[in-house]
Every structure is written in C-alpha cells, then in structure tokens.
Design a protein around this motif. Structure first.
Motif: not given
Length: 119
Positions: A10-15, A36-57
């Motif tokens: 919901v809040d990209h900057a806070a996340a 609105g988008s960030s990618g995390y990893g060690d040598s390449r991004p594989f875990f992403w967060i993106g701005q959007g409506d909360k859409s479940g668990y």
C-alpha cells in the motif's frame, strides 16, 4: 523452480524502508528501484515489491545460512516496524532441524527466514 516473487504494498516508501532493514541480515539488498517498484536480491533481484492496492495474504520464506541469521532477520524486521508472527525457534513438526522465524510486514504479508541445517 521460482525465478522471482512480487508483492503489492500500500505504501511503497514505507515498505521499501522495512525491507531494506529486514532483509539486510540475509545478505539481500535493494538492487533496483524506480517509482513504485523495488527489487531485492544478492546478485540479481528476485524479490519485488510494487505500489498497489492491498490484495490479500502472501507467505514468502527466505533461506538463512544459519540460526543466528534467522535470529538477526527477526530482530531487524521487528525494529523496522514488522509484527511478530512466530519467534525464532525449532519447528520440529516440519522436520527436526527446521529453524524459522515469522514476521508480518507492514501490509500483513507473512515473511519468514528459515535455516534447515542442524545447530
């Protein structure tokens, strides 16, 4: 085999601030960032967060090299504003050496660090 995972927040900057801190003990850093988008990893991004409506668990588990790293993840995630969803410890009902910790992120996603190695 997974290539990447993406969560809506919901809040990209806070996340982003939460994951910058919570994933650091696992050796994962923010490797990509744009509006609105960030990618995390060690040598390449594989875990992403993106701005959007909360859409479940969602549940995401990261591998930790040892139990101390699981403990460090849990402490860092709580310090970053996460909520405890299961403190570091053995989960022998999964298997005898399953050592994990669970934290709910700012959007309520269940984020875990787990080490499968013996103590």
């Amino acid at each position: 085999m997974l290539d990447h995972v993406s969560l809506k927040v919901v809040d990209h900057a806070a996340a982003q601030a939460f994951y910058d801190q919570a994933l650091a003990p696992l050796g994962l850093t923010r490797l990509f960032s744009m509006a609105g988008s960030s990618g995390y990893g060690d040598s390449r991004p594989f875990f992403w967060i993106g701005q959007g409506d909360k859409s479940g668990y969602c549940h995401v588990a990261f591998t930790a090299s040892d139990r101390a790293t699981v403990d460090a993840f849990h402490a860092a995630a709580l310090a970053a504003g996460g909520r405890d969803n299961g403190p570091p410890g053995l989960r022998a009902h999964y298997h005898p050496t399953y050592y994990g910790a669970f934290v709910l992120d700012l959007d309520g996603h269940n984020i875990e660090a787990v080490c499968h190695a013996p103590a």
